[in-house]
Motif scaffolding. Structure first.
Motif, mmCIF file in Angstrom:
data_model
loop_
_atom_site.group_PDB
_atom_site.id
_atom_site.type_symbol
_atom_site.label_atom_id
_atom_site.label_comp_id
_atom_site.label_asym_id
_atom_site.label_seq_id
_atom_site.Cartn_x
_atom_site.Cartn_y
_atom_site.Cartn_z
ATOM 1 N N LEU A 99 0.845 -1.183 0.000
ATOM 2 C CA LEU A 99 0.000 0.000 0.000
ATOM 3 C C LEU A 99 0.883 1.237 0.000
ATOM 4 C CD1 LEU A 99 -2.555 -1.000 2.790
ATOM 5 C CD2 LEU A 99 -2.889 -1.149 0.333
ATOM 6 N N ASN A 100 0.414 2.284 -0.679
ATOM 7 C CA ASN A 100 1.161 3.536 -0.606
ATOM 8 C C ASN A 100 0.791 4.247 0.701
ATOM 9 O OD1 ASN A 100 -1.222 4.964 -0.947
ATOM 10 N ND2 ASN A 100 -0.958 5.194 -3.148
ATOM 11 N N THR A 101 1.401 5.362 0.970
ATOM 12 C CA THR A 101 1.221 6.056 2.250
ATOM 13 C C THR A 101 -0.226 6.469 2.474
ATOM 14 O OG1 THR A 101 3.453 6.895 2.016
ATOM 15 C CG2 THR A 101 2.096 7.953 3.656
ATOM 16 N N GLU A 102 -0.887 7.023 1.473
ATOM 17 C CA GLU A 102 -2.269 7.468 1.626
ATOM 18 C C GLU A 102 -3.214 6.301 1.901
ATOM 19 O OE1 GLU A 102 -3.908 10.433 1.737
ATOM 20 O OE2 GLU A 102 -1.913 11.283 1.926
ATOM 21 N N ALA A 159 -7.300 11.605 6.192
ATOM 22 C CA ALA A 159 -6.630 12.858 5.861
ATOM 23 C C ALA A 159 -5.778 13.311 7.043
ATOM 24 C CB ALA A 159 -7.654 13.933 5.532
ATOM 25 N N THR A 160 -4.694 13.983 6.754
ATOM 26 C CA THR A 160 -3.837 14.510 7.817
ATOM 27 C C THR A 160 -3.618 16.002 7.590
ATOM 28 O OG1 THR A 160 -1.897 13.904 6.542
ATOM 29 C CG2 THR A 160 -2.627 12.341 8.191
ATOM 30 N N PRO A 161 -4.575 16.806 8.037
ATOM 31 C CA PRO A 161 -4.382 18.251 7.889
ATOM 32 C C PRO A 161 -3.257 18.727 8.802
ATOM 33 C CG PRO A 161 -6.325 17.813 9.196
ATOM 34 C CD PRO A 161 -5.821 16.482 8.698
ATOM 35 N N HIS A 162 -2.633 19.818 8.423
ATOM 36 C CA HIS A 162 -1.487 20.328 9.187
ATOM 37 C C HIS A 162 -1.909 21.286 10.294
ATOM 38 C CE1 HIS A 162 1.364 18.394 6.563
ATOM 39 N NE2 HIS A 162 0.638 18.804 5.538
#
Length: 47
Positions: A10-13, A19-22
């Motif tokens: 699997l890729n990172t996403e 979701a990883t908002p900053h």
């Protein structure tokens, strides 16, 4: 169907599954500053 012995890549996403908002770093920083200010006010008020 895939073979059970075959590794899953699997890729990172895809692995993260969200979701990883900053905004988190800003919320943590703001919270830390707020806690320090409140504790400073409590220490000064007790003196």
């Amino acid at each position: 169907m895939s073979d059970e012995q075959e590794p899953i890549h699997l890729n990172t996403e895809e692995a993260r599954a969200g979701a990883t908002p900053h905004m988190t770093r800003y919320i943590l920083g703001f919270s830390l500053v707020l806690v320090v200010v409140i504790l400073a006010i409590v220490v000064i008020a007790r003196s």
